[in-house]
Write a protein that holds these residues in place. Sequence first.
Motif, PDB file in Angstrom:
ATOM      1  N   PHE A 163      49.987  44.146  41.282  1.00  0.00           N
ATOM      2  CA  PHE A 163      50.126  43.662  42.654  1.00  0.00           C
ATOM      3  C   PHE A 163      50.445  44.828  43.576  1.00  0.00           C
ATOM      4  CE2 PHE A 163      51.362  40.077  39.956  1.00  0.00           C
ATOM      5  CZ  PHE A 163      50.649  39.024  40.507  1.00  0.00           C
ATOM      6  N   ASP A 164      49.641  45.002  44.586  1.00  0.00           N
ATOM      7  CA  ASP A 164      49.925  45.968  45.645  1.00  0.00           C
ATOM      8  C   ASP A 164      50.223  45.127  46.884  1.00  0.00           C
ATOM      9  OD1 ASP A 164      50.043  47.908  47.581  1.00  0.00           O
ATOM     10  OD2 ASP A 164      48.183  48.920  47.005  1.00  0.00           O
ATOM     11  N   ALA A 165      51.514  44.954  47.177  1.00  0.00           N
ATOM     12  CA  ALA A 165      51.927  44.028  48.234  1.00  0.00           C
ATOM     13  C   ALA A 165      52.721  44.742  49.316  1.00  0.00           C
ATOM     14  CB  ALA A 165      52.764  42.904  47.638  1.00  0.00           C
ATOM     15  N   GLN A 166      52.749  44.120  50.481  1.00  0.00           N
ATOM     16  CA  GLN A 166      53.505  44.665  51.608  1.00  0.00           C
ATOM     17  C   GLN A 166      54.601  43.680  52.022  1.00  0.00           C
ATOM     18  OE1 GLN A 166      50.327  45.600  54.494  1.00  0.00           O
ATOM     19  NE2 GLN A 166      50.821  47.748  54.144  1.00  0.00           N
ATOM     20  N   PHE A 167      55.795  44.235  52.238  1.00  0.00           N
ATOM     21  CA  PHE A 167      56.953  43.429  52.613  1.00  0.00           C
ATOM     22  C   PHE A 167      57.724  44.107  53.738  1.00  0.00           C
ATOM     23  CE2 PHE A 167      56.253  42.493  48.131  1.00  0.00           C
ATOM     24  CZ  PHE A 167      56.378  41.111  48.079  1.00  0.00           C
ATOM     25  N   ILE A 168      58.489  43.304  54.430  1.00  0.00           N
ATOM     26  CA  ILE A 168      59.593  43.806  55.244  1.00  0.00           C
ATOM     27  C   ILE A 168      60.854  43.304  54.556  1.00  0.00           C
ATOM     28  CG2 ILE A 168      60.752  43.733  57.476  1.00  0.00           C
ATOM     29  CD1 ILE A 168      58.033  43.153  58.740  1.00  0.00           C
ATOM     30  N   THR A 169      61.662  44.224  54.046  1.00  0.00           N
ATOM     31  CA  THR A 169      62.837  43.828  53.273  1.00  0.00           C
ATOM     32  C   THR A 169      64.072  44.583  53.741  1.00  0.00           C
ATOM     33  OG1 THR A 169      63.753  43.670  51.021  1.00  0.00           O
ATOM     34  CG2 THR A 169      62.251  45.497  51.467  1.00  0.00           C
ATOM     35  N   VAL A 170      65.166  43.846  53.852  1.00  0.00           N
ATOM     36  CA  VAL A 170      66.419  44.417  54.351  1.00  0.00           C
ATOM     37  C   VAL A 170      67.577  43.865  53.535  1.00  0.00           C
ATOM     38  CG1 VAL A 170      67.959  44.662  56.323  1.00  0.00           C
ATOM     39  CG2 VAL A 170      65.495  44.601  56.688  1.00  0.00           C
ATOM     40  N   THR A 171      68.497  44.750  53.124  1.00  0.00           N
ATOM     41  CA  THR A 171      69.731  44.334  52.458  1.00  0.00           C
ATOM     42  C   THR A 171      70.890  44.462  53.449  1.00  0.00           C
ATOM     43  OG1 THR A 171      68.913  45.095  50.305  1.00  0.00           O
ATOM     44  CG2 THR A 171      71.282  44.748  50.517  1.00  0.00           C
ATOM     45  N   LEU A 172      71.657  43.390  53.580  1.00  0.00           N
ATOM     46  CA  LEU A 172      72.777  43.359  54.522  1.00  0.00           C
ATOM     47  C   LEU A 172      74.105  43.255  53.777  1.00  0.00           C
ATOM     48  CD1 LEU A 172      71.263  40.678  56.966  1.00  0.00           C
ATOM     49  CD2 LEU A 172      71.056  43.176  57.139  1.00  0.00           C
ATOM     50  N   GLU A 180      70.365  48.813  53.480  1.00  0.00           N
ATOM     51  CA  GLU A 180      69.131  49.318  52.871  1.00  0.00           C
ATOM     52  C   GLU A 180      67.939  48.621  53.528  1.00  0.00           C
ATOM     53  OE1 GLU A 180      67.044  49.939  48.459  1.00  0.00           O
ATOM     54  OE2 GLU A 180      68.984  48.929  48.650  1.00  0.00           O
ATOM     55  N   GLY A 181      66.859  49.387  53.747  1.00  0.00           N
ATOM     56  CA  GLY A 181      65.662  48.815  54.338  1.00  0.00           C
ATOM     57  C   GLY A 181      65.633  48.967  55.843  1.00  0.00           C
ATOM     58  N   ASP A 182      64.524  48.489  56.435  1.00  0.00           N
ATOM     59  CA  ASP A 182      64.335  48.609  57.878  1.00  0.00           C
ATOM     60  C   ASP A 182      63.630  47.344  58.371  1.00  0.00           C
ATOM     61  OD1 ASP A 182      63.558  49.182  60.474  1.00  0.00           O
ATOM     62  OD2 ASP A 182      62.982  51.243  60.039  1.00  0.00           O
ATOM     63  N   PRO A 183      64.282  46.573  59.232  1.00  0.00           N
ATOM     64  CA  PRO A 183      63.677  45.315  59.698  1.00  0.00           C
ATOM     65  C   PRO A 183      62.430  45.519  60.544  1.00  0.00           C
ATOM     66  CG  PRO A 183      65.670  45.807  60.941  1.00  0.00           C
ATOM     67  CD  PRO A 183      65.615  46.797  59.835  1.00  0.00           C
ATOM     68  N   ALA A 184      62.156  46.746  60.947  1.00  0.00           N
ATOM     69  CA  ALA A 184      60.979  47.025  61.775  1.00  0.00           C
ATOM     70  C   ALA A 184      59.892  47.771  61.009  1.00  0.00           C
ATOM     71  CB  ALA A 184      61.387  47.830  63.002  1.00  0.00           C
ATOM     72  N   LYS A 185      60.088  47.922  59.700  1.00  0.00           N
ATOM     73  CA  LYS A 185      59.150  48.726  58.919  1.00  0.00           C
ATOM     74  C   LYS A 185      58.586  47.925  57.750  1.00  0.00           C
ATOM     75  CE  LYS A 185      58.836  53.049  56.276  1.00  0.00           C
ATOM     76  NZ  LYS A 185      59.593  54.229  55.776  1.00  0.00           N
ATOM     77  N   THR A 186      57.278  48.030  57.580  1.00  0.00           N
ATOM     78  CA  THR A 186      56.609  47.395  56.443  1.00  0.00           C
ATOM     79  C   THR A 186      56.535  48.373  55.277  1.00  0.00           C
ATOM     80  OG1 THR A 186      55.248  45.987  57.884  1.00  0.00           O
ATOM     81  CG2 THR A 186      54.480  46.303  55.634  1.00  0.00           C
ATOM     82  N   SER A 187      56.934  47.920  54.111  1.00  0.00           N
ATOM     83  CA  SER A 187      56.921  48.769  52.925  1.00  0.00           C
ATOM     84  C   SER A 187      55.908  48.241  51.909  1.00  0.00           C
ATOM     85  CB  SER A 187      58.301  48.805  52.274  1.00  0.00           C
ATOM     86  OG  SER A 187      59.272  49.310  53.177  1.00  0.00           O
TER      87      SER A 187
END
Length: 215
Positions: A163-172, A180-187
């Motif tokens: 799977f080559d998938a794209q997410f927006i992921t953030v740890t609070l 961790e992560g960036d709410p404005a960035k797709t990874s």
Amino acid sequence: MQLDPATVIFALLAVFVLWKLRSVLGERTGMEQPPGVGPSPNALAPQPAPIDETLRWKDFAERGSPVWSGLDEVSRAQPGFDPRAFLDGASQAYKLVVQAFSAGDEATLRSLTSDDVFGSFKAALADRAAKGETLETTFVGFQDLKIVEAASDPVGCRISVRFDAQFITVTLDRAGEVVEGDPAKTSSIIDIWTFARRNDSSAPNWTLVATSPTQ
């Protein structure tokens, strides 16, 4: 003998009725087909073309590759196997598992995974809870997914999907601050997940039995 006028009238009516029936229904010529004879609706319907065995996996593997041979094994062990339907189901399972892990939904994780995989997810959820952290994940879409391994044995079949998938992921953290992560960035995240199904199973579902992140 004198004819009764009423008799003559009825006779003429009978001749007229027979003439009308003949004009509407036609004459029997002896060439009519007996009831039930003739092309059936199924015979008139387009018939599916036979499967070309040399092309059956062309959209999913390179001919002569281990994946092609593995798909042959799976098809023999589980007649009716459809790789397109399998990949559709695998992609849905991937999204469900990722979303369930993000939300801490153990019931959904339990229903889709093996004991070992569920144990790993449960331990990660417990660690996250102990730290007071929460995970927010938004699935964006797939860039690619493909079968990278397939095999069968007397008990069941295993198929691995990349799977080559794209997410927006953030740890609070507990305060709601981003750790961790960036709410404005797709990874982009690339994983290889392996699904298994017993050959004697009456259920159509495959179970996630292994996960492996890759670069």
